[in-house]
Design an enzyme around this catalytic site. Structure first.
Site, PDB file in Angstrom:
ATOM      1  N   ASP A  15       0.874  -1.155   0.000  1.00  7.92           N
ATOM      2  CA  ASP A  15       0.000   0.000   0.000  1.00  7.92           C
ATOM      3  C   ASP A  15       0.923   1.221   0.000  1.00  7.92           C
ATOM      4  OD1 ASP A  15      -2.373   1.649   0.527  1.00  7.92           O
ATOM      5  OD2 ASP A  15      -1.502   1.861   2.524  1.00  7.92           O
ATOM      6  N   ARG A  16       0.442   2.370  -0.415  1.00  7.70           N
ATOM      7  CA  ARG A  16       1.308   3.550  -0.458  1.00  7.70           C
ATOM      8  C   ARG A  16       1.197   4.408   0.799  1.00  7.70           C
ATOM      9  NH1 ARG A  16       0.711   8.666  -4.455  1.00  7.70           N
ATOM     10  NH2 ARG A  16      -0.553   9.358  -2.711  1.00  7.70           N
ATOM     11  N   ASP A  17       0.060   5.081   0.971  1.00 10.09           N
ATOM     12  CA  ASP A  17      -0.101   6.054   2.057  1.00 10.09           C
ATOM     13  C   ASP A  17      -0.204   5.353   3.406  1.00 10.09           C
ATOM     14  OD1 ASP A  17      -0.214   8.015   0.030  1.00 10.09           O
ATOM     15  OD2 ASP A  17      -2.372   7.736  -0.167  1.00 10.09           O
ATOM     16  N   ASN A  58      -5.314   2.628  -3.434  1.00 13.01           N
ATOM     17  CA  ASN A  58      -6.610   3.255  -3.684  1.00 13.01           C
ATOM     18  C   ASN A  58      -6.412   4.769  -3.558  1.00 13.01           C
ATOM     19  OD1 ASN A  58      -7.920   0.776  -3.873  1.00 13.01           O
ATOM     20  ND2 ASN A  58      -8.611   0.796  -1.744  1.00 13.01           N
ATOM     21  N   SER A  60      -9.137   7.369  -3.797  1.00 11.74           N
ATOM     22  CA  SER A  60     -10.498   7.903  -3.951  1.00 11.74           C
ATOM     23  C   SER A  60     -10.540   9.421  -3.902  1.00 11.74           C
ATOM     24  CB  SER A  60     -11.421   7.321  -2.874  1.00 11.74           C
ATOM     25  OG  SER A  60     -10.972   7.695  -1.586  1.00 11.74           O
TER      26      SER A  60
END
Length: 184
Positions: A15-17, A58, A60
């Site tokens: 995942d990034r953040d 993600n 969004s």
């Protein structure tokens, strides 16, 4: 590092953040990008041992109008610079939660894209993230799922992760120690 009797390589999906970089809610400014300390060196060690490295994120905020596509790209470019470009590919989904988008985590669409583009050995791969959606995505794809307590991780301790680590650097250390046993 090819595994068993095939040419597939194991990978670590991140995942990034909150996982690769400090959490900044809907980060839209590269000045706010701060890679987790030690991540660059850890990613380099992974790649030197033959692991593929992917970012599955993600986003969004794009669909919500909180950040623009160009702001997302600027933030991502800054993170890649801070990580010395030690990532094989990045996949992002701008869709909002609750839709029918099959790419958005916890669905595995982005993982399948990486698997199709690269020769990935999913059963010997890992997914590292700070949310239940990351853990579920890894599980659905047949990977070992590791939760980190950076970002939102402390809010997801009961999500059923295979293991929990202080940060992604510690998770990578675990993966490299465990994979060293494969080579014995």
């Amino acid at each position: 590092m090819a595994t068993e009797n095939n040419n597939e390589q194991p990978a670590v999906f991140f995942d990034r953040d909150g996982t690769l970089m400090k959490e900044v809610h809907f980060c839209h400014d590269p000045v706010n990008v701060h890679a987790i300390p030690g991540m660059c060196a850890s990613l380099r060690r992974l790649r030197m041992q033959g692991w593929l490295v992917f970012v599955i994120t993600n986003q969004s905020g794009i669909a919500y109008g909180k950040i623009s596509l160009s702001e997302y790209e600027a933030v991502h470019c800054e993170l890649m610079r801070q990580l010395d470009y030690q990532v094989d590919a990045t996949y992002f989904c701008p869709a909002v939660p609750g839709g029918i988008e099959r790419r958005r985590k916890p669905d595995i669409g982005m993982v399948l894209e990486a698997t199709k583009a690269f020769s990935v050995d999913l059963p010997h791969s890992y997914f590292i993230g700070d949310k239940a959606t990351d853990i579920e995505c890894g599980r659905r794809a047949g990977m070992t799922s590791l939760l980190v307590t950076t970002g939102y991780g402390t809010q997801h301790l009961s999500c059923g992760a295979d293991k929990i680590f202080e940060d992604a650097v510690a998770a990578i250390d675990f993966i490299l120690r465990k994979s060293a046993l494969w080579d014995v």
